[in-house]
Design a protein around this motif. Structure first.
Motif, short mmCIF file in Angstrom:
data_model
loop_
_atom_site.label_atom_id
_atom_site.label_comp_id
_atom_site.label_asym_id
_atom_site.label_seq_id
_atom_site.Cartn_x
_atom_site.Cartn_y
_atom_site.Cartn_z
N THR A 7 41.26 17.84 -62.35
CA THR A 7 39.39 17.93 -62.75
C THR A 7 38.70 17.08 -62.96
O THR A 7 38.19 16.95 -64.42
CB THR A 7 40.00 18.98 -64.31
OG1 THR A 7 40.79 18.37 -64.71
CG2 THR A 7 40.29 20.58 -63.74
N ALA A 126 34.89 22.54 -65.20
CA ALA A 126 34.47 21.68 -65.44
C ALA A 126 33.36 22.16 -67.17
O ALA A 126 33.46 21.71 -68.52
CB ALA A 126 33.06 20.95 -64.91
N PHE A 127 32.71 23.45 -66.81
CA PHE A 127 31.62 23.86 -67.50
C PHE A 127 33.28 24.70 -68.83
O PHE A 127 32.61 24.64 -70.14
CB PHE A 127 30.67 24.57 -67.32
CG PHE A 127 29.68 23.98 -66.72
CD1 PHE A 127 28.82 23.83 -67.70
CD2 PHE A 127 30.16 24.15 -65.10
CE1 PHE A 127 28.28 23.04 -66.56
CE2 PHE A 127 29.05 23.37 -65.02
CZ PHE A 127 27.92 22.51 -65.57
N ARG A 128 33.70 25.23 -68.40
CA ARG A 128 35.39 25.45 -69.24
C ARG A 128 35.25 24.54 -71.14
O ARG A 128 35.48 24.76 -71.57
CB ARG A 128 36.35 26.33 -68.55
CG ARG A 128 37.08 26.44 -69.20
CD ARG A 128 38.34 28.10 -69.33
NE ARG A 128 39.36 26.46 -69.13
CZ ARG A 128 39.94 26.52 -68.33
NH1 ARG A 128 40.67 27.80 -67.56
NH2 ARG A 128 40.77 25.61 -68.41
N ARG A 129 35.72 23.87 -70.40
CA ARG A 129 36.35 22.44 -71.07
C ARG A 129 35.13 21.40 -71.92
O ARG A 129 35.85 21.21 -72.87
CB ARG A 129 36.78 21.46 -69.99
CG ARG A 129 38.31 21.33 -69.22
CD ARG A 129 38.55 20.55 -68.19
NE ARG A 129 37.78 18.72 -68.90
CZ ARG A 129 38.25 18.19 -68.04
NH1 ARG A 129 38.44 17.76 -66.71
NH2 ARG A 129 38.36 16.96 -68.14
N ARG A 130 33.78 22.00 -71.39
CA ARG A 130 32.71 22.21 -72.89
C ARG A 130 32.52 23.10 -73.32
O ARG A 130 32.08 23.22 -73.86
CB ARG A 130 31.60 21.42 -71.38
CG ARG A 130 31.62 19.68 -71.20
CD ARG A 130 31.02 20.00 -70.17
NE ARG A 130 31.34 18.44 -68.94
CZ ARG A 130 32.10 18.21 -68.53
NH1 ARG A 130 33.23 18.99 -68.43
NH2 ARG A 130 32.62 17.12 -68.17
N GLY A 131 33.04 23.89 -73.98
CA GLY A 131 33.05 24.97 -74.14
C GLY A 131 31.92 26.16 -73.81
O GLY A 131 31.24 26.90 -75.15
N ALA A 132 31.33 25.72 -72.33
CA ALA A 132 30.42 26.51 -72.23
C ALA A 132 30.50 28.40 -72.35
O ALA A 132 31.15 28.48 -72.17
CB ALA A 132 29.92 25.83 -70.40
N ARG A 137 29.35 29.11 -67.30
CA ARG A 137 31.12 28.38 -66.52
C ARG A 137 30.79 29.30 -65.18
O ARG A 137 30.95 28.50 -63.84
CB ARG A 137 31.38 29.50 -67.21
CG ARG A 137 32.30 28.70 -68.68
CD ARG A 137 33.40 29.18 -68.83
NE ARG A 137 33.26 29.18 -70.28
CZ ARG A 137 34.78 30.13 -71.15
NH1 ARG A 137 35.21 30.13 -70.86
NH2 ARG A 137 35.03 29.35 -72.40
#
Length: 159
Positions: A7, A126-132, A137
């Motif tokens: 990722t 990538a967006f899930r890992r940032r809490g979006a 996402r």
């Protein structure tokens, strides 16, 4: 290490590279086997170059401490592995065509669309890992997948 390597921006770059190579080398009636070898050799050369460049760039002085060659190599290996790993699914699909389990033309298109799917998953992660939130996402997945779709459109226009 495997999850962290897959990722990365190198993984996204790797899938785009693979899609581009499939589109270019799969033109004009090429066989799945010839596309497989072209993609494999190209990805390995790019990966080795990326690994070398990362090792050299990371070696030396970093914030008042010396980074040894071994440490620099391990860090570059972790970062660059995604470029290599991201090619596995499309390469397996190309092997199915090489084994005559799927006809060559369908195999090449299937491998291209699988690149789009992998890009979408990478964008989503990538967006899930940032809490979006879920809709961001999804937007990230669609935006990342769009790079593969552009390559597919280019391939369609060339033919």
């Amino acid at each position: 290490m495997l999850r962290a390597s897959f990722t990365t921006e190198e993984a996204v770059y790797g899938v785009i590279l693979v899609a581009g190579m499939i589109a270019v080398s799969g033109a004009h009636g090429a066989t799945s086997l010839s596309v497989f070898w072209t993609v494999l050799v190209t990805v390995v050369v790019f990966w080795l170059a990326h690994l070398y460049a990362g090792t050299v760039a990371g070696h030396g002085l970093d914030k008042d401490r010396i980074v040894g060659l071994g440490e620099s190599f391990r860090h570059a290996l972790r970062r660059s592995l995604g470029l290599l790993l991201s090619s596995l699914i499309p390469l397996v699909i190309l092997l199915l065509g090489a084994g005559r389990l799927i006809n060559d033309r369908l195999t090449i298109w299937l491998a291209l669309w699988m690149c789009v799917a992998v890009l979408a998953v990478l964008g989503y992660i990538a967006f899930r890992r940032r809490g979006a939130p879920w809709y961001i996402r999804l937007l990230g997945a669609l935006t990342t997948a769009a790079f593969g779709i552009v390559i597919i459109l280019a391939k369609a226009l060339i033919h």
